[in-house]
Design a protein around this motif. Structure first.
Motif, mmCIF file in Angstrom:
data_model
loop_
_atom_site.group_PDB
_atom_site.id
_atom_site.type_symbol
_atom_site.label_atom_id
_atom_site.label_comp_id
_atom_site.label_asym_id
_atom_site.label_seq_id
_atom_site.Cartn_x
_atom_site.Cartn_y
_atom_site.Cartn_z
ATOM 1 N N THR A 1 1.200 4.673 1.529
ATOM 2 C CA THR A 1 0.703 5.437 2.674
ATOM 3 C C THR A 1 1.603 6.634 2.958
ATOM 4 O O THR A 1 2.802 6.620 2.639
ATOM 5 C CB THR A 1 0.668 4.551 3.935
ATOM 6 O OG1 THR A 1 2.002 4.128 4.242
ATOM 7 C CG2 THR A 1 -0.211 3.317 3.716
ATOM 8 N N GLU B 1 0.842 -1.197 0.000
ATOM 9 C CA GLU B 1 0.000 0.000 0.000
ATOM 10 C C GLU B 1 0.875 1.244 0.000
ATOM 11 O O GLU B 1 1.976 1.244 0.554
ATOM 12 C CB GLU B 1 -0.895 0.033 1.241
ATOM 13 C CG GLU B 1 -1.924 -1.064 1.319
ATOM 14 C CD GLU B 1 -2.802 -0.914 2.551
ATOM 15 O OE1 GLU B 1 -3.756 -0.123 2.505
ATOM 16 O OE2 GLU B 1 -2.517 -1.582 3.559
ATOM 17 N N GLY C 1 -2.221 0.300 5.707
ATOM 18 C CA GLY C 1 -3.007 1.513 5.806
ATOM 19 C C GLY C 1 -3.927 1.471 7.026
ATOM 20 O O GLY C 1 -4.305 0.390 7.475
ATOM 21 N N GLU C 2 -4.279 2.631 7.550
ATOM 22 C CA GLU C 2 -5.103 2.725 8.761
ATOM 23 C C GLU C 2 -4.502 1.900 9.907
ATOM 24 O O GLU C 2 -5.197 1.208 10.639
ATOM 25 C CB GLU C 2 -6.550 2.296 8.487
ATOM 26 C CG GLU C 2 -7.255 3.219 7.518
ATOM 27 C CD GLU C 2 -8.766 3.009 7.481
ATOM 28 O OE1 GLU C 2 -9.313 2.399 8.416
ATOM 29 O OE2 GLU C 2 -9.388 3.475 6.512
#
Length: 387
Positions: free
Chosen positions: A237, A235, A267-268
């Protein structure tokens, strides 16, 4: 020997839960961490902005400690399959090479390579289940096989379905001699067995928190050897880059990747509820140590062996299985409804590939084992009568 830690859990006395390999119950302290985290999210205006970062690093450090790693070499991820996807992106098996997996291994360390093989031109080779149950020798034989070069072995450290053991020291050495890489799915090993990455030197090692390390679902960790840490993350980010900071102008000031395995964080990642729960469970495991946990579980599975054998169970050789998992085979296959009948007796295990997988943990004691064995004998008689 480590005493039973049942007092740290909310497990009724009449429940014999021997199914940690599926889901572990949450320790009381982990439950409380979750309640505290939910409370913080309920009132976000009261959350210290620095809190998520502290929780992330606490969990990362605790995960690293279980496998002898440095925290900076561990990334926060949501699942084992996510971790294998990172490995698949970072490590590209050359066309014409082999990727080694073993028969009926869990889907997580297998499917990523099967999906990539046609486009990338490598072959996924499956080591068949050995007749004598010695998976280590079977994998070593596959590694030594002449022909196409071996690129990577993507394997679990023990068979998820029945606890059959793979000697990772021998396998790691054999792979290194061939110049091949190693990915370890340590779902059933991290915290329970000695998987020191400094000694084994795997390229990747991955484990989740919801089973043996007493944490929540949806949190996992991947160790990435330094030789692969310059790869592109799965990902893209902001925190995976050096200069994407929401309190400064320009916002996208430096898009070069952050150093260390932290660039591979999901992510998150600022999930301070789940990560704090994970950290507490990981720290509990470290406080006991894998040797003490393994000794206790080994005592329980040995007691299970004795009782189940007297009831007619077909059991594997102790030397070929992990100390914390015991698998029961049935001459004509597991009787229909057997696991459900056991559950009705409040004795819990899992059906896996036609066998019954039993997996005790530190919250179990001798009374649990004896209750489980008695339930097994009653259910076996019941299914025989029904047949």
């Amino acid at each position: 020997m480590l005493a039973s830690q049942r007092h740290l859990f909310d497990i009724p006395r009449d429940v014999a839960y021997l199914n940690a390999a599926a889901w572990s119950p949450l320790p009381l302290a982990v439950q409380e961490a979750g309640r505290m985290g939910v409370g913080r999210k309920t009132h976000p205006w009261g959350v210290d902005p620095a809190l998520p970062g502290r929780v992330i690093e606490r969990a990362r450090t605790a995960a690293a400690a279980l496998i002898g790693a440095e925290a900076q070499d561990v990334a926060v991820i949501p699942s084992v399959s996510y971790g294998v996807a990172i490995a698949g992106k970072v490590f590209a098996p050359p066309a014409g090479s082999r990727v080694l997996v073993f028969e009926d291994d869990h889907s997580s360390p297998v499917l990523e390579w099967l999906a990539r093989a046609p486009a990338q031109g490598f072959t996924v080779e499956t080591v068949k289940r050995p007749a004598d149950g010695d998976w280590t020798a079977a994998v070593e034989e596959a590694i030594a096989k002449p022909g196409a070069p071996l690129s990577i072995a993507s394997i679990s450290n023990l068979h998820w379905a029945d606890g059959a053991l793979l000697d990772m020291d021998r396998i790691a050495a054999a792979l290194k001699a061939k110049g091949a890489a190693l990915l370890i799915d340590a779902t059933h090993g991290a915290g329970m067995m000695d998987l020191d990455v400094k000694r084994l030197d795997p390229d990747f090692l991955i484990f989740p928190t919801y089973k043996w390390v007493l944490g929540p679902y949806g949190r996992a960790f991947i160790y990435i050897a330094k030789r692969h840490q310059d790869g592109v993350p799965l990902e893209q980010t902001g925190f995976g880059r050096k200069g994407v900071l929401n309190d400064r102008v320009p916002y996208l000031s430096d898009l070069s990747y952050a150093p260390t395995a932290r660039r591979f964080d999901m992510g998150e990642r600022d999930h301070f509820v789940g990560l704090e729960m994970a950290a507490v469970g990981l720290e509990l495991m470290a406080s006991w140590g894998h040797a003490a946990i393994g000794e206790r579980c080994g005592m329980l599975t040995a007691r299970l062996e004795k009782g189940l054998a007297e009831a007619g169970a077909i059991l594997p050789k102790r030397s070929l299985r992990a100390p914390h998992i015991l698998s029961v085979s049935f001459p004509k296959g597991m009787p229909d409804g057997f696991i459900e009948a056991m559950a009705a007796e409040k004795a819990f295990a899992a059906p896996r590939l036609g066998r019954m997988r039993i997996s005790p943990h530190v919250y179990n004691d001798e009374e649990d084992v004896d209750r489980f064995v008695a339930a097994y004998a009653r259910c076996l008689r019941g299914t025989a009568v029904a047949a």
